[in-house]
Scaffold this motif. Structure first.
Motif, PDB file in Angstrom:
ATOM      1  N   ASP A   1     -40.732  11.593 -23.010  1.00 35.69           N
ATOM      2  CA  ASP A   1     -40.551  11.758 -24.451  1.00 35.69           C
ATOM      3  C   ASP A   1     -39.625  12.928 -24.771  1.00 35.69           C
ATOM      4  O   ASP A   1     -38.793  12.838 -25.654  1.00 35.69           O
ATOM      5  CB  ASP A   1     -41.902  11.998 -25.148  1.00 35.69           C
TER       6      ASP A   1
ATOM      7  N   GLN B   1     -39.076   7.071 -17.695  1.00 34.24           N
ATOM      8  CA  GLN B   1     -40.358   7.109 -16.993  1.00 34.24           C
ATOM      9  C   GLN B   1     -40.197   6.628 -15.545  1.00 34.24           C
ATOM     10  O   GLN B   1     -40.789   7.199 -14.631  1.00 34.24           O
ATOM     11  CB  GLN B   1     -41.405   6.282 -17.730  1.00 34.24           C
TER      12      GLN B   1
ATOM     13  N   ALA C   1     -45.212  10.410 -19.092  1.00 33.94           N
ATOM     14  CA  ALA C   1     -44.884   9.979 -20.453  1.00 33.94           C
ATOM     15  C   ALA C   1     -44.414  11.141 -21.340  1.00 33.94           C
ATOM     16  O   ALA C   1     -43.420  11.012 -22.067  1.00 33.94           O
ATOM     17  CB  ALA C   1     -46.060   9.263 -21.102  1.00 33.94           C
ATOM     18  N   GLU C   2     -45.112  12.255 -21.276  1.00 37.95           N
ATOM     19  CA  GLU C   2     -44.743  13.398 -22.134  1.00 37.95           C
ATOM     20  C   GLU C   2     -43.371  13.943 -21.762  1.00 37.95           C
ATOM     21  O   GLU C   2     -42.557  14.259 -22.628  1.00 37.95           O
ATOM     22  CB  GLU C   2     -45.809  14.499 -22.046  1.00 37.95           C
TER      23      GLU C   2
ATOM     24  N   ARG D   1     -46.961   4.083 -21.883  1.00 41.59           N
ATOM     25  CA  ARG D   1     -47.110   5.541 -21.735  1.00 41.59           C
ATOM     26  C   ARG D   1     -47.712   5.783 -20.358  1.00 41.59           C
ATOM     27  O   ARG D   1     -48.925   5.819 -20.198  1.00 41.59           O
ATOM     28  CB  ARG D   1     -48.007   6.102 -22.833  1.00 41.59           C
TER      29      ARG D   1
END
Length: 137
Positions: free
Chosen positions: A133, A65, A129-130, A124
């Motif tokens: 991931d 991140q 964040a996505e 997050r």
């Protein structure tokens, strides 16, 4: 540390906030005085932490991140170089507003990420964040 580049307008408007950054100024001065320090730090974090499967996912996700926020910080500089806004007049006000939004985003991400890490929970961070991931498995 790359986010500090966006802090100038904010810190001029809120000098009390600048006092809070005094402890990291020597580190920032060293970082910005070394050529390619940002690039070395970027690859160091990405290759040394994000891709190190022996580290917990918690650590690797937070590092990813941070890398993605760093990548996001490149975009305003590119846009600014395209439009060459003036520091005075309407262009300067727009530039100051954009820099302030960027600085507040970076500051909130830092405080949220550091606070979550101290509490042992997964941060997050909005906008990254996505993607983080998907990169960290």
């Amino acid at each position: 540390l790359e986010g500090l580049r966006s802090s100038s307008f904010f810190l001029r408007a809120a000098p009390a906030a600048a006092a809070l950054l005094q402890p990291i100024l020597p580190l920032a001065q060293l970082y910005f005085s070394i050529p390619f320090a940002g690039l070395v730090a970027f690859f160091g974090i990405y290759l040394g932490i994000v891709n190190n499967a022996s580290l917990p996912r918690f650590v690797r996700l937070h590092a990813m991140q941070a890398v993605l926020v760093d990548i996001l910080l490149i975009i305003p500089g590119l846009v600014e170089s395209l439009f060459r806004t003036s520091l005075f007049g309407a262009g300067g006000q727009v530039q100051a507003m954009i820099y302030n939004v960027i600085w507040v985003y970076v500051l909130v991400c830092f405080v949220y990420g550091a606070g979550s890490s101290v509490l042992g929970s997964m941060a997050r961070i909005p906008l990254v964040a996505e993607a983080a991931d998907q990169q960290v498995r």
